[in-house]
Design an enzyme around this catalytic site. Structure first.
Site, PDB file in Angstrom:
ATOM      1  NE  ARG A   3      -4.954  -0.462  -5.245  1.00 58.47           N
ATOM      2  CZ  ARG A   3      -5.570  -1.743  -5.579  1.00 58.47           C
ATOM      3  NH1 ARG A   3      -5.099  -2.835  -4.932  1.00 58.47           N
ATOM      4  NH2 ARG A   3      -6.394  -1.803  -6.429  1.00 58.47           N
TER       5      ARG A   3
ATOM      6  CE  LYS B 155      -3.115  -7.970  -3.540  1.00 60.38           C
ATOM      7  NZ  LYS B 155      -1.815  -7.311  -3.790  1.00 60.38           N
TER       8      LYS B 155
END
Length: 285
Positions: free
Chosen positions: A264, A230
């Site tokens: 995840r 991210k």
């Protein structure tokens, strides 16, 4: 898990056997990300050919993935995602979903459309993963309830607001989602919460959500964290998505210490090794 955590995943209860099995272990389950899209932020286009997608699923399973999360529409956590119709999403899924389900590892369907989730669950997917936490598609909660499937309820916002208390916003969001779930007949034990790292948040808010993950222990539900590659990582150390393995591992280990039950990740082998070694070290305390 850290001995100083407010709870560990094994302290939580779940009525769904799939979630119970994961929660019984001393380390988080790892969900491997499989984007069968041309435009996902990190790996768009790499696995949009069916044979490459199926090969990647096999590779992640061999690396220790506990679940394969298939997404056929980019839900890029930043501006630029191109919405697609349910028909296009299904056209991307149909050539790969049956073959990946047949590999024998549980599959989750990453979609905000109840029509797509219904199709995937009917084809053998085991989990629904809704990036809008049952609050975007009015039929989503009923669809999930009808199939008796576990559901990942993710926090999201349409716009980023640096001025808000992001934890308070997330707590309110989850309360609304859980109310929708209860009214639709989804058992609480089938629900997993996801703070939605990067979605509708500044980099600082994403890091706050990770640092204060224990704030969500009040719900008594498993938490999934997906910090993989991210953008917030690049605000600490400048990097492109493919260069963020170290930051992803750091974020995921902190999440595990704060009670995350599912991680995840794109980089399955490295993540599996990290969470299992960390748990083995903690066990010696």
């Amino acid at each position: 898990m850290s001995a100083n955590s407010p709870h560990s995943a094994s302290d939580l209860t779940s009525s769904h056997p799939l979630l119970r099995a994961w929660l019984a272990r001393p380390f988080p389950a790892v969900m491997g990300i499989l984007n069968v899209t041309p435009d996902s932020f990190s790996d768009g286009g790499r696995f949009d050919a069916p044979e490459r997608a199926i090969a990647q699923a096999r590779s992640m399973i061999a690396a220790g993935a506990d679940i394969i999360d298939i997404g056929a529409e980019s839900t890029r956590p930043y501006k630029g995602a191109q919405p697609v119709t349910a028909e296009e999403e299904l056209a991307r899924l149909r050539p790969v979903l049956p073959a990946i389900v047949a590999l024998g590892v549980p599959v989750s369907i990453d979609s905000m459309k109840s029509q797509v989730v219904a199709h995937a669950l009917e084809q053998g997917a085991a989990v629904a993963n809704d990036v809008w936490g049952l609050q975007r598609d009015p039929a989503m909660a009923e669809t999930v309830a009808a199939h008796g499937a576990p559901v990942v309820v993710m926090h999201n916002r349409t716009e980023v607001d640096p001025e808000i208390d992001i934890i308070a916003d997330m707590l309110g969001f989850f309360e609304r989602s859980l109310d929708i779930a209860a009214k639709a007949g989804i058992p609480a034990g089938n629900i997993v919460l996801d703070p939605g790292i990067g979605f509708g948040k500044t980099a600082e808010q994403s890091m706050t959500a990770l640092a204060r993950l224990d704030a969500f222990a009040c719900f008594g539900l498993p938490v999934l964290v997906g910090a993989s590659r991210k953008r917030f990582i690049s605000t600490v150390v400048a990097s492109e998505p493919q260069e963020r393995l170290g930051g992803s591992i750091a974020a995921h280990l902190i999440a595990a210490q704060r009670g995350a039950a599912i991680i995840r990740a794109h980089d399955v082998a490295e993540t599996v090794q990290a969470v299992r070694v960390a748990a083995a070290i903690e066990a010696q305390r």
